[in-house]
Design a protein around this motif. Structure first.
Motif, short mmCIF file in Angstrom:
data_model
loop_
_atom_site.label_atom_id
_atom_site.label_comp_id
_atom_site.label_asym_id
_atom_site.label_seq_id
_atom_site.Cartn_x
_atom_site.Cartn_y
_atom_site.Cartn_z
N GLY A 1 0.83 -1.19 0.00
CA GLY A 1 0.00 0.00 0.00
C GLY A 1 0.86 1.24 0.00
N ILE A 2 0.18 2.36 0.10
CA ILE A 2 0.86 3.65 0.12
C ILE A 2 0.68 4.26 1.51
CG2 ILE A 2 -1.12 4.92 -0.80
CD1 ILE A 2 0.95 6.65 -2.38
N ALA A 3 1.75 4.78 2.04
CA ALA A 3 1.73 5.43 3.36
C ALA A 3 2.12 6.89 3.16
CB ALA A 3 2.71 4.73 4.31
N VAL A 4 1.24 7.80 3.55
CA VAL A 4 1.43 9.22 3.32
C VAL A 4 1.74 9.91 4.64
CG1 VAL A 4 0.38 11.32 2.38
CG2 VAL A 4 -0.13 9.09 1.35
N ALA A 5 2.87 10.61 4.68
CA ALA A 5 3.33 11.23 5.93
C ALA A 5 2.29 12.19 6.51
CB ALA A 5 4.65 11.95 5.68
N ALA A 6 1.73 13.07 5.68
CA ALA A 6 0.80 14.09 6.18
C ALA A 6 -0.50 13.48 6.70
CB ALA A 6 0.49 15.10 5.07
N LEU A 7 -0.77 12.23 6.35
CA LEU A 7 -1.98 11.55 6.82
C LEU A 7 -1.65 10.52 7.90
CD1 LEU A 7 -3.76 10.99 3.37
CD2 LEU A 7 -4.10 12.86 5.02
N GLY A 8 -0.50 10.68 8.54
CA GLY A 8 -0.12 9.78 9.61
C GLY A 8 0.11 8.35 9.15
N GLY A 9 0.52 8.18 7.89
CA GLY A 9 0.78 6.85 7.34
C GLY A 9 -0.41 6.22 6.64
N ALA A 10 -1.54 6.90 6.64
CA ALA A 10 -2.72 6.41 5.91
C ALA A 10 -2.50 6.60 4.41
CB ALA A 10 -3.97 7.15 6.37
N PRO A 11 -3.17 5.85 3.58
CA PRO A 11 -4.10 4.78 3.91
C PRO A 11 -3.44 3.50 4.41
CG PRO A 11 -4.06 5.13 1.53
CD PRO A 11 -3.18 6.18 2.16
N GLY A 12 -2.13 3.32 4.19
CA GLY A 12 -1.41 2.18 4.74
C GLY A 12 -2.02 0.84 4.39
N ILE A 13 -2.27 0.00 5.41
CA ILE A 13 -2.80 -1.34 5.16
C ILE A 13 -4.22 -1.32 4.59
CG2 ILE A 13 -1.33 -2.47 6.86
CD1 ILE A 13 -3.83 -2.59 8.72
N HIS A 14 -4.84 -0.16 4.63
CA HIS A 14 -6.21 -0.02 4.09
C HIS A 14 -6.21 0.53 2.67
CE1 HIS A 14 -7.55 -0.92 8.12
NE2 HIS A 14 -6.78 0.05 8.57
N SER A 15 -5.07 0.57 2.01
CA SER A 15 -4.95 1.19 0.69
C SER A 15 -5.94 0.66 -0.33
CB SER A 15 -3.52 1.05 0.16
OG SER A 15 -2.61 1.79 0.94
N ALA A 16 -6.10 -0.66 -0.42
CA ALA A 16 -6.98 -1.25 -1.44
C ALA A 16 -8.45 -0.96 -1.17
CB ALA A 16 -6.78 -2.76 -1.51
N ARG A 17 -8.79 -0.64 0.09
CA ARG A 17 -10.20 -0.41 0.46
C ARG A 17 -10.41 1.02 0.95
NH1 ARG A 17 -7.98 -4.84 2.30
NH2 ARG A 17 -7.60 -4.03 4.38
N TYR A 18 -9.52 1.91 0.65
CA TYR A 18 -9.51 3.26 1.21
C TYR A 18 -10.83 3.99 0.97
CZ TYR A 18 -7.34 7.80 2.37
OH TYR A 18 -7.00 9.02 2.92
N ALA A 19 -11.34 3.93 -0.24
CA ALA A 19 -12.58 4.64 -0.57
C ALA A 19 -13.82 3.78 -0.34
CB ALA A 19 -12.55 5.12 -2.02
N GLY A 20 -13.63 2.53 0.04
CA GLY A 20 -14.76 1.65 0.30
C GLY A 20 -15.29 0.92 -0.92
N THR A 21 -14.69 1.14 -2.08
CA THR A 21 -15.20 0.52 -3.31
C THR A 21 -14.24 -0.49 -3.92
OG1 THR A 21 -14.21 2.20 -4.74
CG2 THR A 21 -16.45 2.64 -3.91
N ARG A 22 -12.98 -0.51 -3.47
CA ARG A 22 -11.92 -1.34 -4.05
C ARG A 22 -11.60 -0.95 -5.50
NH1 ARG A 22 -10.35 -5.61 -0.62
NH2 ARG A 22 -9.13 -6.45 -2.32
N GLU A 23 -12.02 0.23 -5.91
CA GLU A 23 -11.71 0.73 -7.26
C GLU A 23 -10.52 1.68 -7.17
OE1 GLU A 23 -13.12 -0.17 -10.14
OE2 GLU A 23 -14.47 -1.54 -9.07
N ASP A 24 -9.51 1.44 -7.99
CA ASP A 24 -8.28 2.24 -7.94
C ASP A 24 -8.55 3.73 -8.06
OD1 ASP A 24 -6.91 -0.16 -7.73
OD2 ASP A 24 -6.17 -0.13 -9.80
N VAL A 25 -9.35 4.12 -9.04
CA VAL A 25 -9.59 5.55 -9.27
C VAL A 25 -10.30 6.18 -8.08
CG1 VAL A 25 -11.78 5.29 -10.54
CG2 VAL A 25 -10.30 7.26 -10.99
N ASP A 26 -11.20 5.46 -7.43
CA ASP A 26 -11.87 6.00 -6.24
C ASP A 26 -10.88 6.18 -5.10
OD1 ASP A 26 -14.24 5.83 -7.68
OD2 ASP A 26 -14.90 3.98 -6.71
#
Length: 192
Positions: free
Chosen positions: A70-95
């Motif tokens: 996944g991707i870990a973003v410093a300004a977001l405290g490491g989010a989305p992190g392990i939740h990267s694939a489900r970050y928007a709740g749709t599992r769609e990359d563009v979302d």
């Protein structure tokens, strides 16, 4: 010759792993996984990679290779992190990357890193290797290659998004290449 199961249902990941592992693994065979998807409820990339590899091993009885990334973003405290694939709740990359860009709107610190943990489970042992690819989140998507957050990630030292790299260019330097490159060293020691 050993047959290894690639413990993922993600066709993009299977293709990328076959390219990354291909010749590095030597005479060993890589096969896809058709078993049930486990619940990824670990709280680290390592835990989730092992959950997937354990499930594939339990289903097939063959040494199983998995990853969590996944991707870990410093300004977001490491989010989305392990939740990267489900970050928007749709599992769609563009979302997912659209939500990431919205959450970073107006943010000047766009430092991020792609993280990948490769895991092996073979009944006798469990191994994990972490690979990190530092960079930054772009302000808008660019490029047509890759998947996931590639269109909005610019690797350090490169002037384009990772989605603007060819698959071979990306696979030579990515977080997944770094993690699986380290895992292959251990696989060669264990399996020849």
């Amino acid at each position: 010759m050993t047959t290894f199961v690639l413990a993922t249902h993600n066709a993009h990941k299977v293709e990328e792993l076959r390219r990354i592992l291909g010749e590095r693994l030597g005479p060993h065979e890589l096969v896809g996984y058709d078993g049930p998807e486990p619940v990824e409820d670990g709280d680290t990339f390592e835990a989730n990679a092992l959950i997937k590899a354990r499930a594939a091993y339990a289903h097939t009885g063959l040494p199983s290779i998995a990853d969590d990334s996944g991707i870990a973003v410093a300004a977001l405290g490491g989010a989305p992190g392990i939740h990267s694939a489900r970050y928007a709740g749709t599992r769609e990359d563009v979302d997912n990357y659209t939500l990431l860009l919205a959450n970073l709107e107006g943010e000047t610190d766009r430092a991020a890193e792609f993280v990948c943990v490769a895991a092996l489970v073979d009944g006798d042992r469990e191994l994990t290797v972490r690979g990190v690819w530092p960079g930054a989140v772009l302000e808008a998507p660019a490029g047509a290659h890759g998947f996931g957050y590639d269109p909005v990630f610019r690797p350090d030292g490169i002037a384009t998004s990772s989605a603007e790299l060819t698959p071979d260019e990306k696979n030579a330097i990515s977080h997944r290449s770094r993690a699986f490159g380290g895992l292959v060293v251990q696989l060669r020691e264990l399996y020849g």
